[in-house]
Scaffold this active site. Structure first.
Site, PDB file in Angstrom:
ATOM      1  N   ASN A   7      40.324  67.554  33.787  1.00  0.00           N
ATOM      2  CA  ASN A   7      40.865  68.807  34.050  1.00  0.00           C
ATOM      3  C   ASN A   7      40.023  69.642  32.829  1.00  0.00           C
ATOM      4  O   ASN A   7      40.200  69.641  31.824  1.00  0.00           O
ATOM      5  CB  ASN A   7      42.307  68.885  33.614  1.00  0.00           C
ATOM      6  CG  ASN A   7      42.782  70.424  33.735  1.00  0.00           C
ATOM      7  OD1 ASN A   7      42.168  71.244  33.949  1.00  0.00           O
ATOM      8  ND2 ASN A   7      44.254  70.514  33.699  1.00  0.00           N
ATOM      9  N   LYS A  14      40.850  67.780  29.473  1.00  0.00           N
ATOM     10  CA  LYS A  14      41.804  67.060  29.240  1.00  0.00           C
ATOM     11  C   LYS A  14      41.572  65.702  30.373  1.00  0.00           C
ATOM     12  O   LYS A  14      40.858  65.980  31.485  1.00  0.00           O
ATOM     13  CB  LYS A  14      43.242  67.526  29.973  1.00  0.00           C
ATOM     14  CG  LYS A  14      43.820  68.724  29.230  1.00  0.00           C
ATOM     15  CD  LYS A  14      45.132  69.093  29.791  1.00  0.00           C
ATOM     16  CE  LYS A  14      45.580  70.437  29.158  1.00  0.00           C
ATOM     17  NZ  LYS A  14      46.753  70.999  29.895  1.00  0.00           N
ATOM     18  N   ARG A  64      40.673  68.794  38.791  1.00  0.00           N
ATOM     19  CA  ARG A  64      41.363  69.849  38.647  1.00  0.00           C
ATOM     20  C   ARG A  64      40.439  70.987  39.046  1.00  0.00           C
ATOM     21  O   ARG A  64      39.623  71.402  38.222  1.00  0.00           O
ATOM     22  CB  ARG A  64      42.321  70.202  37.859  1.00  0.00           C
ATOM     23  CG  ARG A  64      43.149  71.474  38.006  1.00  0.00           C
ATOM     24  CD  ARG A  64      43.504  72.003  36.812  1.00  0.00           C
ATOM     25  NE  ARG A  64      44.204  73.443  37.023  1.00  0.00           N
ATOM     26  CZ  ARG A  64      44.189  74.275  35.795  1.00  0.00           C
ATOM     27  NH1 ARG A  64      43.439  74.209  34.853  1.00  0.00           N
ATOM     28  NH2 ARG A  64      44.994  75.443  36.065  1.00  0.00           N
ATOM     29  N   HIS A 153      48.946  77.374  40.008  1.00  0.00           N
ATOM     30  CA  HIS A 153      49.987  76.194  39.663  1.00  0.00           C
ATOM     31  C   HIS A 153      50.329  75.556  40.848  1.00  0.00           C
ATOM     32  O   HIS A 153      51.367  74.587  40.785  1.00  0.00           O
ATOM     33  CB  HIS A 153      51.104  76.872  39.110  1.00  0.00           C
ATOM     34  CG  HIS A 153      50.967  77.547  37.400  1.00  0.00           C
ATOM     35  ND1 HIS A 153      51.644  78.492  36.915  1.00  0.00           N
ATOM     36  CD2 HIS A 153      49.921  77.094  36.647  1.00  0.00           C
ATOM     37  CE1 HIS A 153      51.123  78.867  35.852  1.00  0.00           C
ATOM     38  NE2 HIS A 153      49.980  78.169  35.696  1.00  0.00           N
ATOM     39  N   LEU A 182      57.385  77.454  33.848  1.00  0.00           N
ATOM     40  CA  LEU A 182      57.407  78.577  32.757  1.00  0.00           C
ATOM     41  C   LEU A 182      56.540  77.828  31.474  1.00  0.00           C
ATOM     42  O   LEU A 182      57.208  76.878  30.788  1.00  0.00           O
ATOM     43  CB  LEU A 182      58.790  78.677  32.360  1.00  0.00           C
ATOM     44  CG  LEU A 182      59.649  79.181  33.698  1.00  0.00           C
ATOM     45  CD1 LEU A 182      61.287  79.421  33.197  1.00  0.00           C
ATOM     46  CD2 LEU A 182      59.131  80.601  34.164  1.00  0.00           C
ATOM     47  N   GLY A 183      55.428  78.456  31.164  1.00  0.00           N
ATOM     48  CA  GLY A 183      54.855  78.209  29.973  1.00  0.00           C
ATOM     49  C   GLY A 183      53.923  79.307  29.544  1.00  0.00           C
ATOM     50  O   GLY A 183      54.566  80.616  29.846  1.00  0.00           O
ATOM     51  N   ARG A 214      50.080  87.718  28.969  1.00  0.00           N
ATOM     52  CA  ARG A 214      49.777  88.270  30.465  1.00  0.00           C
ATOM     53  C   ARG A 214      51.007  89.176  30.900  1.00  0.00           C
ATOM     54  O   ARG A 214      52.078  88.536  30.690  1.00  0.00           O
ATOM     55  CB  ARG A 214      49.432  87.426  31.507  1.00  0.00           C
ATOM     56  CG  ARG A 214      48.271  86.453  31.465  1.00  0.00           C
ATOM     57  CD  ARG A 214      48.058  85.496  32.481  1.00  0.00           C
ATOM     58  NE  ARG A 214      47.597  84.343  32.151  1.00  0.00           N
ATOM     59  CZ  ARG A 214      47.343  83.161  32.595  1.00  0.00           C
ATOM     60  NH1 ARG A 214      48.045  83.098  33.937  1.00  0.00           N
ATOM     61  NH2 ARG A 214      46.872  82.056  32.211  1.00  0.00           N
ATOM     62  N   VAL A 256      57.691  81.129  22.628  1.00  0.00           N
ATOM     63  CA  VAL A 256      59.087  81.370  22.600  1.00  0.00           C
ATOM     64  C   VAL A 256      60.073  80.434  21.707  1.00  0.00           C
ATOM     65  O   VAL A 256      61.022  81.052  21.319  1.00  0.00           O
ATOM     66  CB  VAL A 256      59.659  80.887  24.081  1.00  0.00           C
ATOM     67  CG1 VAL A 256      60.951  80.500  24.466  1.00  0.00           C
ATOM     68  CG2 VAL A 256      58.869  81.778  24.978  1.00  0.00           C
ATOM     69  N   GLY A 300      56.092  73.844  29.409  1.00  0.00           N
ATOM     70  CA  GLY A 300      56.817  74.002  28.183  1.00  0.00           C
ATOM     71  C   GLY A 300      57.956  74.757  28.060  1.00  0.00           C
ATOM     72  O   GLY A 300      58.772  74.125  27.139  1.00  0.00           O
ATOM     73  N   ILE A 301      58.479  75.832  28.421  1.00  0.00           N
ATOM     74  CA  ILE A 301      59.405  76.769  28.486  1.00  0.00           C
ATOM     75  C   ILE A 301      60.779  76.203  29.297  1.00  0.00           C
ATOM     76  O   ILE A 301      61.717  76.001  28.759  1.00  0.00           O
ATOM     77  CB  ILE A 301      59.481  78.247  28.388  1.00  0.00           C
ATOM     78  CG1 ILE A 301      58.164  78.719  27.476  1.00  0.00           C
ATOM     79  CG2 ILE A 301      60.333  78.813  28.625  1.00  0.00           C
ATOM     80  CD1 ILE A 301      57.704  80.132  27.948  1.00  0.00           C
ATOM     81  N   GLU A 303      60.931  73.465  30.449  1.00  0.00           N
ATOM     82  CA  GLU A 303      61.640  71.875  29.989  1.00  0.00           C
ATOM     83  C   GLU A 303      62.410  71.917  28.756  1.00  0.00           C
ATOM     84  O   GLU A 303      63.196  71.381  28.673  1.00  0.00           O
ATOM     85  CB  GLU A 303      60.422  71.006  30.159  1.00  0.00           C
ATOM     86  CG  GLU A 303      59.836  70.623  31.278  1.00  0.00           C
ATOM     87  CD  GLU A 303      58.394  70.170  31.382  1.00  0.00           C
ATOM     88  OE1 GLU A 303      58.106  69.476  30.371  1.00  0.00           O
ATOM     89  OE2 GLU A 303      57.467  70.117  32.032  1.00  0.00           O
ATOM     90  N   GLU A 330      50.928  67.220  36.422  1.00  0.00           N
ATOM     91  CA  GLU A 330      49.757  67.352  37.203  1.00  0.00           C
ATOM     92  C   GLU A 330      48.611  66.301  37.520  1.00  0.00           C
ATOM     93  O   GLU A 330      48.214  66.392  38.468  1.00  0.00           O
ATOM     94  CB  GLU A 330      49.473  68.903  36.632  1.00  0.00           C
ATOM     95  CG  GLU A 330      50.190  69.916  36.607  1.00  0.00           C
ATOM     96  CD  GLU A 330      49.681  71.033  36.070  1.00  0.00           C
ATOM     97  OE1 GLU A 330      49.073  72.021  36.743  1.00  0.00           O
ATOM     98  OE2 GLU A 330      49.885  71.356  34.921  1.00  0.00           O
TER      99      GLU A 330
END
Length: 344
Positions: A7, A14, A64, A153, A182-183, A214, A256, A300-301, A303, A330
């Site tokens: 990726n 990654k 990806r 996504h 949500l990240g 964003r 967050v 990340g958010i 979960e 992913e």
């Protein structure tokens, strides 16, 4: 069978190596700050070199690729024609498709005999109908310039669909869910009978939910107003909307975990705006789906933040709907799609 997943981001790479069947992760590595000042890694070729991968032990490589436009409706075996088409789509994803191509070319140079598969972020959303993806602009802009909603996504939303269907005890093609990735980047997807029927990101990943930096949905006339009032050019507007807005623009930071701990008005306002936007999309998607099996939180958010999940679901209507927290994977989704392509 050993399948590697690469990726390539604009400045990161990654890498994961899976042994299939069983999805055992044999290796997982991350290279960051590629090509940045003072970085020891100048490009993705050097990044892959730094992994010390023995490609002779690998049976296939999945990549990806962010943007497949309307050309790719699913994952494909990479050949010269596929590479050329991905290159033609660079204007639609100028930061990501070149990096994705670089990863592909590096593997072709190092191990030309290994089959490579392109897995597109946009492919999952190619099931959107015209009323969902055509903007209310001159139709010629879509026909001649490919201006439409693509969604992103997709690999994550596809992964969440399969995991949610298993948890719900339903067949994929019978599953109606709203998935929330949500990240720092964030998107929502309405999945009806196992297919994406709407998603929050559009022509670019800027549209939709409030994200880390964003802005998500805004009145497009704001851009024109800013250009005239602040005398800024297109590049400065792009920087403003993509890198200086969202949670960062509202309260000065985009993590967050830190914002949740703050008690000041700016932090509270930022969270209120983010949560309200998520709820608006959920409400709209409930109408489109008519029957919702579950709302799925991931990223990340999604979960890790029980605070955000509880705030989103704290609503008379939403309290009656099952909510699931599912860790997206992913890379595993890419591996599974590679296997499907290799079977053909």
């Amino acid at each position: 069978m050993k399948i590697a997943v690469i990726n390539c981001g604009s400045s990161s790479l990654k890498f994961k190596l899976f042994e299939m069947p069983g999805a055992k992760v044999l290796r997982s590595e991350l290279v960051e700050h590629i090509g940045e000042p003072n970085s020891s890694v100048a490009n993705h070729f050097e990044a892959i070199e730094s992994l010390h991968v023995n490609f002779s032990e690998i049976d296939a490589v999945g990549h990806r690729v962010v943007h497949g436009g309307e050309k790719f409706r699913g994952s494909v075996l990479i050949d010269d024609a596929v590479v050329q088409t991905i290159r033609k789509l660079i204007p639609l994803a100028p930061l990501h498709n070149p990096a994705n191509l670089e990863g592909i070319e590096v593997v072709r140079q190092k191990a030309s005999n290994i089959p490579q598969i392109a897995v597109f972020d946009t492919a999952f959303h190619t099931t959107l109908k015209k009323e969902a993806f055509v903007y209310a602009l001159s139709y010629a802009l879509y026909e001649k310039h490919d201006i439409r909603r693509y969604g992103f996504h997709g690999t994550s939303h596809a992964c969440l669909l399969h995991k949610a269907a298993a948890l719900l005890g339903k067949k994929v093609q019978e599953t109606n869910i709203i998935t929330l990735h949500l990240g720092n980047g964030a998107s929502a997807c309405a999945i009806k009978k196992g297919k994406s029927c709407d998603t929050s990101m559009g022509f670019t990943p800027l549209e939709g939910l409030v994200m880390g930096s964003r802005c998500g949905d805004i009145d497009p006339a704001i851009v024109l107003y800013l250009q005239k009032s602040l005398h800024v050019n297109a590049e400065e507007i792009d920087e403003m909307l993509n890198k200086k807005s969202g949670l960062l623009g509202l309260c000065g930071e985009n993590d967050v975990r830190n914002i949740e701990k703050r008690t000041d008005e700016a932090a509270k306002m930022a969270m209120d705006i983010m949560v309200r936007r998520i709820q608006k999309y959920i409400g709209a998607y409930m109408v489109l789906l008519e029957d919702v099996d579950a709302i799925v939180f991931s990223g990340g958010i999604g979960e890790n933040s029980s605070y955000v999940r509880e705030r989103v679901m704290n609503n008379k209507i939403l309290k009656n709907i099952k909510s699931l927290v599912i860790k997206t994977d992913e890379e595993l989704q890419i591996v599974n799609e590679c296997l499907e392509v290799l079977k053909k």
